[in-house]
Motif scaffolding. Structure first.
Motif, short mmCIF file in Angstrom:
data_model
loop_
_atom_site.label_atom_id
_atom_site.label_comp_id
_atom_site.label_asym_id
_atom_site.label_seq_id
_atom_site.Cartn_x
_atom_site.Cartn_y
_atom_site.Cartn_z
N LYS A 284 0.83 -1.20 0.00
CA LYS A 284 0.00 0.00 0.00
C LYS A 284 0.86 1.26 0.00
N PRO A 285 1.47 1.55 -1.14
CA PRO A 285 2.27 2.78 -1.17
C PRO A 285 1.41 4.01 -0.90
N LEU A 286 0.11 3.93 -1.24
CA LEU A 286 -0.76 5.09 -1.05
C LEU A 286 -0.98 5.40 0.42
N ALA A 287 -0.65 4.45 1.31
CA ALA A 287 -0.84 4.68 2.74
C ALA A 287 0.23 5.61 3.29
N THR A 288 1.26 5.87 2.52
CA THR A 288 2.30 6.78 3.00
C THR A 288 2.17 8.13 2.30
N GLN A 289 2.70 9.15 2.96
CA GLN A 289 2.63 10.49 2.37
C GLN A 289 3.44 10.54 1.09
N ALA A 290 4.63 9.93 1.14
CA ALA A 290 5.50 9.94 -0.04
C ALA A 290 4.81 9.25 -1.21
N GLY A 291 4.12 8.15 -0.92
CA GLY A 291 3.44 7.40 -1.97
C GLY A 291 2.33 8.23 -2.61
N ARG A 292 1.57 8.93 -1.75
CA ARG A 292 0.46 9.75 -2.28
C ARG A 292 0.99 10.89 -3.13
N LYS A 293 2.11 11.46 -2.67
CA LYS A 293 2.72 12.57 -3.39
C LYS A 293 3.18 12.08 -4.77
N ALA A 294 3.83 10.93 -4.80
CA ALA A 294 4.33 10.37 -6.05
C ALA A 294 3.17 10.07 -6.99
N ALA A 295 2.07 9.57 -6.44
CA ALA A 295 0.93 9.18 -7.26
C ALA A 295 0.28 10.40 -7.89
N ARG A 296 0.19 11.51 -7.13
CA ARG A 296 -0.45 12.72 -7.66
C ARG A 296 0.26 13.21 -8.91
N LYS A 297 1.58 13.13 -8.89
CA LYS A 297 2.36 13.60 -10.02
C LYS A 297 2.02 12.85 -11.30
N ASN A 298 1.72 11.59 -11.11
CA ASN A 298 1.54 10.72 -12.28
C ASN A 298 0.21 10.90 -12.96
N VAL A 299 -0.78 11.40 -12.20
CA VAL A 299 -2.15 11.46 -12.73
C VAL A 299 -2.25 12.53 -13.80
#
Lengths: 299, 64
Positions: A284-299
């Motif tokens: 669950k990378p989305l459970a971390t702040q870093a993961g959410r940040k990385a995911a936002r960039k990709n969208v």
């Protein structure tokens, strides 16, 4: 003293029932039936008997008796080892390997189920002591329902979109849509693959799912499930017909290629969708702040 | 899968152009494409291995 026997009986019965109910889910993943079933039912009875004794031991009060729960835990760890060894031995002769991740998942499930059975027995015993037979029945039903829903995990269909894909050759490279799978040298094998092969594309619905199907063990589990359900034309001397799941390194989509006995796209889609998400692959990378940040960039 | 890099091994080379290959694996020279295809098929079956086309005149037999 009289009351104890009923408590133990109620607990053991509920625990055993719970094990029977959980065993029914196992057939698809584990062909140990019927001898494997006897082994697991016996262990289930023992686990529930141990659980059922807890409440009387506390009432007695004989606290030393509770320490054998630790002993039981040791026993159940051995079950996990036993399952793992059996499945690993079987896997060596499988043409399409289950993979260690899948095996570990199944072994862990077997261990955990015994704890669930023990818990069911303890709770039912306690309900019988504090309430009456009706309370025990209700408690047993609740515990069994909880165990079943708790232990049936997610499937690939829950976290990914699975669609038919185009299977073709670019020169000698076999491709599923834009994903390269492998090179096939022999012309006749290429013709065979085009004629009988099927391909699906597995698109993760979010970043968590992408991380899950990135796991090689998870992809092996998908290929294995599809091969078991649809049958496979591969034999020992035709490694080209091995089902393979490779990912698009840019998007994280996974392409699965298979040459099944039954060329049925609907069945393949269902088989892939019902593949369990492995505990070891779930992340669950989305459970971390870093993961959410990385995911936002990709969208 | 991590040990796959060690397991993957070229078992044989079947080539039309002898001057483009050399080295440790057995090399089979074929004179026609049909012969190359046939030799590769036989070797692949015998060795239970996959045939890959390097598209430079050589087929390789690889154990995966």
């Amino acid at each position: 003293m009289d009351g104890f026997l009923e408590i133990i009986l109620a607990g053991t019965l509920a625990g055993t029932l719970s094990r029977v109910m959980l065993l029914r889910i196992d057939y698809r993943q584990y062909p140990g039936y019927p001898h494997g079933m006897v082994a697991h039912l016996s262990l289930g009875v023992i686990a529930s008997a141990i659980g059922a004794v807890v409440v009387p031991a506390l009432l007695k009060p004989d606290f030393a008796a509770v320490t054998f729960l630790a002993l039981a835990a040791q026993q159940f760890r051995e079950i996990r080892g036993m399952e793992r060894i059996t499945l690993e031995n079987l896997d060596r002769n499988e043409l399409v390997h289950r993979g260690n991740d899948y095996i570990e998942g199944i072994a862990r499930t077997f261990e955990a189920r015994n704890y669930l059975v023990m818990g069911t027995a303890v709770l039912t015993g306690a309900a019988y002591h504090l309430g009456n037979l009706l309370a025990a029945v209700i408690m047993a039903a609740l515990a069994i329902i909880f165990s079943r829903s708790f232990m049936s995990g997610e499937t690939i269909g829950d976290i990914c979109r699975v669609e038919p894909a185009r299977l073709y050759f670019q020169d000698t490279i076999l491709k599923v849509d834009e994903i390269g799978i492998m090179t096939v040298g022999l012309k006749e094998m290429r013709e065979k693959i085009l004629q009988d092969g099927l391909a699906v594309k597995i698109t993760p619905l979010n970043v968590n799912a992408r991380a899950t199907i990135h796991d090689l063990g998870q992809r092996m589990a998908i290929a294995h499930t599809a091969a078991v359900i649809l049958g496979i034309k591969k034999d020992i001397d035709t490694p080209e017909l091995t089902p393979l799941a490779r990912k698009n390194i840019d998007t994280g989509d996974v392409g699965l290629y298979i040459v099944p006995m039954e060329k049925d796209m609907e069945a393949l889609l269902l088989a892939v969708k019902r593949t369990p998400v492995l505990e070891s692959a779930r992340s669950k990378p989305l459970a971390t702040q870093a993961g959410r940040k990385a995911a936002r960039k990709n969208v | 899968m991590s040990d796959s890099a060690v397991k993957n091994k070229i078992l044989a080379v079947i080539t039309l152009e002898m001057n483009r290959v050399s080295g440790g694996a057995p090399i089979f020279l074929a004179t026609t494409e049909e012969e190359r295809e046939k030799t590769a098929r036989y070797l692949g079956r015998i060795l239970d291995a996959a045939v890959h086309d390097l598209e430079n005149g050589s087929y390789i037999i690889v154990a995966h």
